[in-house]
Design a protein around this motif. Structure first.
Motif, PDB file in Angstrom:
ATOM      1  N   LEU A 319    -123.134   0.605 -13.582  1.00 56.85           N
ATOM      2  CA  LEU A 319    -123.768   1.529 -14.516  1.00 56.85           C
ATOM      3  C   LEU A 319    -125.182   1.062 -14.854  1.00 56.85           C
ATOM      4  N   ASP A 320    -125.326  -0.271 -15.010  1.00 57.53           N
ATOM      5  CA  ASP A 320    -126.660  -0.820 -15.273  1.00 57.53           C
ATOM      6  C   ASP A 320    -127.616  -0.450 -14.154  1.00 57.53           C
ATOM      7  N   ARG A 321    -127.092  -0.362 -12.936  1.00 57.09           N
ATOM      8  CA  ARG A 321    -127.956  -0.140 -11.777  1.00 57.09           C
ATOM      9  C   ARG A 321    -128.083   1.321 -11.389  1.00 57.09           C
ATOM     10  N   MET A 322    -127.222   2.170 -11.977  1.00 60.69           N
ATOM     11  CA  MET A 322    -127.275   3.570 -11.571  1.00 60.69           C
ATOM     12  C   MET A 322    -127.690   4.503 -12.697  1.00 60.69           C
ATOM     13  N   LYS A 323    -127.422   4.083 -13.956  1.00 64.63           N
ATOM     14  CA  LYS A 323    -127.661   5.037 -15.059  1.00 64.63           C
ATOM     15  C   LYS A 323    -128.370   4.394 -16.233  1.00 64.63           C
ATOM     16  N   ASN A 324    -127.931   3.172 -16.576  1.00 70.49           N
ATOM     17  CA  ASN A 324    -128.381   2.586 -17.831  1.00 70.49           C
ATOM     18  C   ASN A 324    -129.873   2.303 -17.853  1.00 70.49           C
ATOM     19  N   TYR A 325    -130.367   1.954 -19.024  1.00 66.55           N
ATOM     20  CA  TYR A 325    -131.786   1.697 -19.258  1.00 66.55           C
ATOM     21  C   TYR A 325    -132.604   2.930 -18.876  1.00 66.55           C
ATOM     22  N   GLY A 326    -132.040   4.104 -19.145  1.00 67.11           N
ATOM     23  CA  GLY A 326    -132.753   5.342 -18.829  1.00 67.11           C
ATOM     24  C   GLY A 326    -133.014   5.511 -17.341  1.00 67.11           C
ATOM     25  N   ASN A 327    -131.993   5.313 -16.520  1.00 64.99           N
ATOM     26  CA  ASN A 327    -132.146   5.458 -15.061  1.00 64.99           C
ATOM     27  C   ASN A 327    -133.230   4.559 -14.489  1.00 64.99           C
ATOM     28  N   HIS A 328    -133.398   3.417 -15.130  1.00 59.55           N
ATOM     29  CA  HIS A 328    -134.480   2.517 -14.730  1.00 59.55           C
ATOM     30  C   HIS A 328    -134.363   2.041 -13.282  1.00 59.55           C
ATOM     31  N   TYR A 329    -133.129   1.775 -12.845  1.00 60.67           N
ATOM     32  CA  TYR A 329    -132.939   1.209 -11.501  1.00 60.67           C
ATOM     33  C   TYR A 329    -132.402   2.214 -10.486  1.00 60.67           C
ATOM     34  N   THR A 330    -132.174   3.449 -10.917  1.00 60.18           N
ATOM     35  CA  THR A 330    -131.488   4.418 -10.044  1.00 60.18           C
ATOM     36  C   THR A 330    -132.170   4.590  -8.698  1.00 60.18           C
ATOM     37  N   GLY A 331    -133.492   4.758  -8.760  1.00 67.28           N
ATOM     38  CA  GLY A 331    -134.222   4.962  -7.506  1.00 67.28           C
ATOM     39  C   GLY A 331    -134.018   3.811  -6.541  1.00 67.28           C
ATOM     40  N   ILE A 332    -134.115   2.608  -7.070  1.00 65.27           N
ATOM     41  CA  ILE A 332    -133.965   1.426  -6.215  1.00 65.27           C
ATOM     42  C   ILE A 332    -132.552   1.345  -5.673  1.00 65.27           C
ATOM     43  N   PHE A 333    -131.580   1.727  -6.489  1.00 57.69           N
ATOM     44  CA  PHE A 333    -130.180   1.691  -6.073  1.00 57.69           C
ATOM     45  C   PHE A 333    -129.971   2.513  -4.803  1.00 57.69           C
ATOM     46  N   TYR A 334    -130.487   3.747  -4.833  1.00 57.70           N
ATOM     47  CA  TYR A 334    -130.285   4.614  -3.665  1.00 57.70           C
ATOM     48  C   TYR A 334    -131.207   4.223  -2.511  1.00 57.70           C
ATOM     49  N   LEU A 335    -132.406   3.762  -2.851  1.00 56.37           N
ATOM     50  CA  LEU A 335    -133.316   3.309  -1.801  1.00 56.37           C
ATOM     51  C   LEU A 335    -132.702   2.152  -1.013  1.00 56.37           C
ATOM     52  N   ASN A 336    -132.021   1.288  -1.749  1.00 53.63           N
ATOM     53  CA  ASN A 336    -131.333   0.132  -1.159  1.00 53.63           C
ATOM     54  C   ASN A 336    -130.393   0.573  -0.038  1.00 53.63           C
ATOM     55  N   ILE A 337    -129.573   1.600  -0.329  1.00 48.61           N
ATOM     56  CA  ILE A 337    -128.621   2.078   0.681  1.00 48.61           C
ATOM     57  C   ILE A 337    -129.358   2.738   1.834  1.00 48.61           C
ATOM     58  N   PHE A 338    -130.429   3.452   1.505  1.00 52.50           N
ATOM     59  CA  PHE A 338    -131.147   4.137   2.567  1.00 52.50           C
ATOM     60  C   PHE A 338    -131.772   3.141   3.542  1.00 52.50           C
ATOM     61  N   ILE A 339    -132.505   2.164   3.007  1.00 47.66           N
ATOM     62  CA  ILE A 339    -133.211   1.231   3.892  1.00 47.66           C
ATOM     63  C   ILE A 339    -132.233   0.331   4.642  1.00 47.66           C
ATOM     64  N   ASN A 340    -131.163  -0.088   3.972  1.00 48.46           N
ATOM     65  CA  ASN A 340    -130.302  -1.091   4.581  1.00 48.46           C
ATOM     66  C   ASN A 340    -129.163  -0.522   5.406  1.00 48.46           C
ATOM     67  N   LEU A 373    -135.119  -6.263  -1.493  1.00 49.65           N
ATOM     68  CA  LEU A 373    -134.913  -5.307  -2.581  1.00 49.65           C
ATOM     69  C   LEU A 373    -133.480  -5.397  -3.103  1.00 49.65           C
ATOM     70  N   ASP A 374    -132.536  -5.634  -2.193  1.00 52.39           N
ATOM     71  CA  ASP A 374    -131.126  -5.781  -2.549  1.00 52.39           C
ATOM     72  C   ASP A 374    -130.968  -6.929  -3.544  1.00 52.39           C
ATOM     73  N   PHE A 375    -131.640  -8.053  -3.252  1.00 52.11           N
ATOM     74  CA  PHE A 375    -131.564  -9.199  -4.158  1.00 52.11           C
ATOM     75  C   PHE A 375    -132.276  -8.906  -5.473  1.00 52.11           C
ATOM     76  N   TYR A 376    -133.351  -8.137  -5.380  1.00 49.01           N
ATOM     77  CA  TYR A 376    -134.055  -7.704  -6.605  1.00 49.01           C
ATOM     78  C   TYR A 376    -133.070  -6.972  -7.509  1.00 49.01           C
ATOM     79  N   LEU A 377    -132.317  -6.063  -6.889  1.00 51.21           N
ATOM     80  CA  LEU A 377    -131.342  -5.278  -7.634  1.00 51.21           C
ATOM     81  C   LEU A 377    -130.185  -6.131  -8.140  1.00 51.21           C
ATOM     82  N   MET A 378    -129.865  -7.207  -7.435  1.00 45.73           N
ATOM     83  CA  MET A 378    -128.793  -8.089  -7.902  1.00 45.73           C
ATOM     84  C   MET A 378    -129.245  -8.886  -9.110  1.00 45.73           C
ATOM     85  N   LEU A 379    -130.532  -9.283  -9.116  1.00 41.45           N
ATOM     86  CA  LEU A 379    -130.982 -10.250 -10.124  1.00 41.45           C
ATOM     87  C   LEU A 379    -131.669  -9.658 -11.344  1.00 41.45           C
TER      88      LEU A 379
END
Lengths: 434, 175, 456
Positions: A319-340, A373-379
């Motif tokens: 949730l922190d990575r997909m919705k929380n903090y006002g969708n702060h990380y959502t873009g990166i979350f989906y970009l992660n799957i796209f690139i990798n 970017l994946d590690f960015y999203l982990m940390l």
């Protein structure tokens, strides 16, 4: 044919001054951006950050946390993120060498010196990690804060207290020392044996290395997961996942495969490694393809099981990575799957794609960036919450690390012959035709 | 290979490397090879004979894609349009839950589509009678069939060229 | 050009020619069944008969004849299901994954391993059908239009995912196995003297002649099937693991299950291949095709996968403690010290300790030790599934629901049925089909023979 082969096998990479200057430029640019980024963060960033800051401050006050956002945290997180990423790629180079030896792989004998050079960065990674931990542990790891284990303290945290037998600074540091010492030592042994084989043509050193590599695989099987828990999972000290160690492993590994591929291509573009043909490149492409899919499988398994069981203590991670903090990380979350996943899956599917240097170059760079970017999203969500950003600070730090990594690897490559000329499988590698 | 009739010359080779090396020379001498038969696949043979790469991989991709779309359409229809149910508190279309079935049908369609296509275009179907130029091609010999009606050279010429290039026997075959 | 490194061991011994390969393997198909075969086949038929009697009673009286209760709703039925599916994975791994890794030694064993896969999956499937109780309504598991609304299956459920996964796995494995057999069936067809044999093998060999065009397409198809089967085999046991991992039960809900189950499946599958092949190679005198190198390689994979399973165990314990969730911790304490502790320690000894013995070259090149250990591994893997299922179910969140499970004779009898089924099918396969892939062995003969001065 034989004479030509002899000439082309006895080659050594020359780390020219021109090349060194290029690397220094990257590092220099990185330092400049890093400084610019620091300045920007120090002066409070843009309205974007302020708005977030206000919301978060309100939210945090409501929850009873008194910690205002400390801009220095973002610097530490950047340093930690890049150290973890590049340390992983380093040790994975050793791992790649190890499984090629243990599996009696013939096709890779001609290019095995490339992954063999990655371990040279480990001592630097270790040093940087110790320094960053020493200065930044408070900002990076909530479990290092005072009062968490004291039932009488207002900061008492039952969950963290429960795991303080493992998550305490002394034990943490001892483990870190053990991981890096073992990895560095075995890497040193593998290189020593391989270089001795160049001079002494018998198969003795190859047999020795097969045993050393087997020992490495056992040690790495345990230390890779444990280091993942230590370096990455502990930034979210209330969360846990048994898969996590293997998830980080998968991400590190495909990054290292991409790094090997990229370096092989770059060397070929500069006239080296003529014994590496499109057949070898094809195999490297297959590895990038297959292990991108493997990473996706691990990513998806972890995600699906947490999504499905819907247990709040676990779902908060996503949730922190997909919705929380006002969708702060959502873009990166989906970009992660796209690139990798989607990108390498579609681009590397055909046989032809895997045999062309330009395509392999593009995909390997994408995979390296994607997993960074994946590690960015982990940390970042666990450490920076809604205060993370992606600006000159992030890019600058990454460039500095990239530059240093390239420098160390290039240097290591130049210290020994580029091709393991007495490797017992070299003939198979030279005749590799698929 | 269907409806084969006429006269053929059949070159028998004992060793696959000899066979592979002979093919460029035989083709350069003007002989049109009908087909080569072997008990196991020979790497490089199709290239040497000038065969185009098979496009079964493209077919496989599209069959797989069909599987993916079929699965997603079927599941969407059943779980979203026809009889939506709220299960486990999740939305009506929890995509992660549907990935396993989608993946399986993709693989199934891809595998069967491609393989059945392979059988059909190669005329390898139950009950089809094999056209054997020499029975030993499924055992231990490498058999090169040459259709005399498609070649201008005489039998003797072809026979001698084959023998020069390593054929241990050259036989006649009529269908 | 065949270039083989001198450090590699030859894979075909005895200076064989291509014709020798045909002769050595096809003669087993062509000869009349031996007395030994009749005895073995007879034993498997007896097991099948006894098992069928048990199965009939289970079907007639309902699955209440098993030892299940409200707390322990799954026990032997699902343990056996997962056990058989796991065993089946080795065939696909050997055929597909080892093909992608270009491991030539797979050619001596892949035919038998693939056959084993199909028979194992059939046995697994039989438990699924059995455990439904009303087996005549099995079609309700499929998304078929019906008169109840149409009432569709719940695609959110891992049990439905299983239906698709196991079916796909069975069908694709069958396809891959059959495709691989076509050239060999043609070989037998062309040697056949008996008109019935000729007609049968002729029918199934599809008119194969080994033309270059057909081989080109065949290789392409095989490679793609291998590329498909690899993620397929991972997905199947992943989905099976999700039958447990998607729940909220301590000991079941843990994210590592998918790859851990896959590793365990490969582990048990290779053990079963060894059990079968050590006997088959002796009886059929195939020691020159299934050599010590083959056996050693399989043993090394057993060390590898056994160690991965061991690491997964360590990870599970550690995270159970690390999580601070008391139910999670209790689950593991109960496993080690509770009423089923004997099963747990059997599992640990068999799975973690025994494969580590293969580090010693003396043991991994010893046929008797390998045979014994291969059976021990499979016993261990049975206990692993039993421990995961029963120990987690019998004591979960609510102590007032805690109960024990004890198997009944029908649990055992239905398990014996699957052994009967498996071995009956296997012996039929061994008699009427070539147990080694002749064409593939011939393809690696030149590069991997022990003929002196042949290579480099």
């Amino acid at each position: 044919m034989k004479l030509e082969e002899k000439l082309v096998i006895d080659e050594r990479f020359v780390f020219t001054t021109k090349a060194k200057n290029k690397v220094f430029t990257i590092i220099g640019l990185g330092l400049f951006l890093f400084a610019l980024g620091m300045y920007m963060v120090m002066s409070g960033g843009g309205h974007h950050e302020d708005a977030h800051g206000a919301v978060q401050a309100a939210g945090h006050a409501a929850k009873g946390h008194h910690e205002a956002f400390n801009w220095m945290t973002r610097v530490w997180v950047n340093l930690w993120h890049n150290t973890v990423f590049f340390a992983g790629v380093s040790v994975m180079g050793v791992f790649i060498v190890a499984y090629n030896y243990v599996a009696y792989a013939g096709w890779s004998a001609g290019l095995i010196r490339v992954p063999m050079s990655f371990g040279s960065f480990l001592p630097y990674a270790f040093g940087i990690m110790l320094i960053v931990f020493f200065f930044g542990h408070h900002d990076l790891f909530h479990w290092t804060h005072d009062g968490l284990t004291d039932p009488n303290s207002p900061h008492y945290d039952r969950i963290i207290a429960g795991k303080s037998g493992f998550l305490n600074t002394p034990f943490y540091l001892i483990r870190m020392v053990i991981y890096f010492s073992l990895w560095i030592y075995i890497n040193h042994l593998i290189r020593k044996n391989s270089f001795a084989e160049d001079i002494n043509g018998t198969h003795t050193y190859w047999h020795k290395n097969t045993i050393v590599c087997t020992v490495f695989l056992i040690i790495f099987g345990v230390t890779s997961s444990m280091s993942a828990w230590d370096f990455v999972m502990s930034v979210d000290p209330h969360w846990f996942s048994t898969m996590f160690g293997w998830y980080v492993f998968a991400s590190w590994h495909v990054s290292a495969i991409a790094a090997v591929t990229l370096i092989v291509v770059l060397l070929k573009e500069r006239g080296y490694l003529t014994i590496v043909t499109e057949n070898h490149l094809h195999d490297l492409g297959k590895f990038m393809f297959a292990f991108s899919i493997f990473w996706t499988y691990i990513w998806f398994s972890q995600f699906l099981l947490i999504f499905y069981a819907h247990i709040p203590e676990e779902t908060v991670y996503f949730l922190d990575r997909m919705k929380n903090y006002g969708n702060h990380y959502t873009g990166i979350f989906y970009l992660n799957i796209f690139i990798n996943f989607i990108f390498p899956f579609l681009v590397l599917m055909t046989r032809d794609a895997k045999r062309h240097m330009i395509i392999l170059k593009i995909v390997s760079i994408a995979i390296l960036f994607g997993h960074w970017l994946d590690f960015y999203l982990m940390l970042t969500p666990g450490t920076l919450k809604g205060h993370s950003g992606f600006g000159p600070l992030e890019i600058g730090t990454a460039l500095v690390f990239l530059g240093v990594f390239i420098y160390v690897i290039a240097n290591a490559l130049s210290k020994a012959p580029l091709v393991a000329k007495n490797h017992p499988m070299l003939e198979e590698s030279l005749h590799h035709n698929i | 290979m269907s409806a084969t009739s006429g006269k053929f010359l059949v070159g028998i080779f004992d060793d696959e490397d000899v066979l592979l090396h002979s093919i460029p020379d035989i083709r350069n001498s003007g002989i049109k090879i009908l087909e080569v038969f072997s008990p196991f696949p020979l790497h490089g043979l199709d290239e040497a004979l000038g065969y185009e790469r098979s496009k079964l991989d493209v077919a496989a991709f599209f069959f797989g894609l069909t599987g993916t779309l079929t699965a997603l359409t079927m599941i969407s229809y059943m779980m979203f349009f026809d009889w939506p149910m709220m299960i486990g508190g999740k939305s009506n279309f929890p995509l992660p839950d549907f990935i396993p079935v989608t993946f399986e049908l993709t693989v199934l369609f891809c595998a069967y589509g491609m393989t059945i296509t392979f059988f059909i275009i190669s005329n390898l179907l139950p009950g089809v009678k094999p056209i054997l130029f020499d029975k030993r091609c499924t055992d231990h010999k490498f058999v090169m069939a040459i259709d005399l009606s498609k070649n201008k050279m005489s039998e003797e010429e072809i026979t001698s060229i084959l023998k020069e290039n390593g054929a241990s026997e050259v036989n006649q075959k009529e269908f | 050009m065949h270039v083989t490194s001198p450090v590699r061991e030859p894979l075909v011994l005895g200076n064989k020619s291509y014709h020798d390969v045909t002769q050595d393997i096809a003669c087993r198909v062509e000869e009349k069944p031996t007395k030994l075969w009749f005895i073995a086949f007879g034993v498997s038929l007896v097991m099948l008969a006894l098992g069928s009697a048990s199965l009939f009673q289970t079907w007639r009286l309902g699955i209440g004849v098993w030892g299940l209760n409200k707390t322990v709703g799954w026990a032997w039925d699902i343990t056996n299901f997962v056990w058989w599916v796991g065993i089946g994975h080795a065939g696909t791994l050997i055929s597909a994954v080892l093909m992608l890794f270009r491991q030539k030694w797979r050619t001596g064993i892949n035919r038998a391993a693939e056959a084993m896969t199909i028979f194992a999956v059939l046995c697994a499937g039989s438990f699924i059908l059995m455990h439904m109780g009303r087996t005549w309504l099995a079609h309700w598991a499929l998304p078929l239009p019906n008169t109840y609304g149409s009432l569709w299956v719940n695609f959110n459920s891992p049990l439905v995912w299983d239906v698709f996964a196991i079916s796909t796995y069975l069908l694709v494995s069958l396809l891959f196995w059959y495709l691989g057999m076509v050239p060999d069936l043609a070989t037998i067809r062309d040697r056949a003297v008996n008109p019935i044999s000729k007609a049968c093998y002729g029918f199934f060999s599809l008119g194969w002649t080994g033309s270059a065009k057909h081989w080109q397409r065949y290789e392409q198809v095989s490679l793609i099937l291998a590329g498909l089967s690899t993620p397929l085999v991972l997905s199947v046991h992943t989905i099976v693991s999700m039958d447990f991992a998607t729940s909220v039960i301590p000991g079941w809900h843990t994210t590592i299950f998918p790859p851990y189950f896959v590793a365990g499946a490969i582990f048990s599958g290779f053990a079963m291949v060894l059990t079968l092949m050590l006997v088959t190679r002796k009886v059929y005198k195939l020691e020159e095709y299934i050599t010590m190198t083959h056996i050693e390689s399989m043993n090394k994979i057993i060390i590898l996968t056994g160690s991965i399973v061991g690491i997964a165990y360590i990870t599970e314990f550690f995270i159970a403690w690390y999580s601070g969730v008391e139910y999670e911790s209790y689950c593991f304490i109960n496993r080690a010290t509770g009423p089923y502790a004997w099963a747990y320690w059997a599992m640990m000894t068999c799975n973690v300790i025994s494969p580590q013995l293969f580090w010693f070259k003396k043991i991994r090149t010893n046929l008797v030790a390998t045979f014994v250990l291969s059976i021990i591994v499979n016993i261990g893997m049975w206990f692993e599934r039993f421990v995961i299922i029963v120990s987690s179910l019998h004591r979960d969140y609510l102590p007032s629901s805690w109960a024990m499970f004890y198997p009944t004779m029908y649990d055992v009898g239905d398990y014996i049925f699957t052994f009967g089924l498996f071995f009956t099918l296997f012996f039929l396969f061994a008699k009427y089909l070539p147990v080694v892939n002749m064409a593939e062995v011939k393809a690696v003969l030149k590069s991997s023979t022990d003929k002196p001065n042949h290579n480099h």
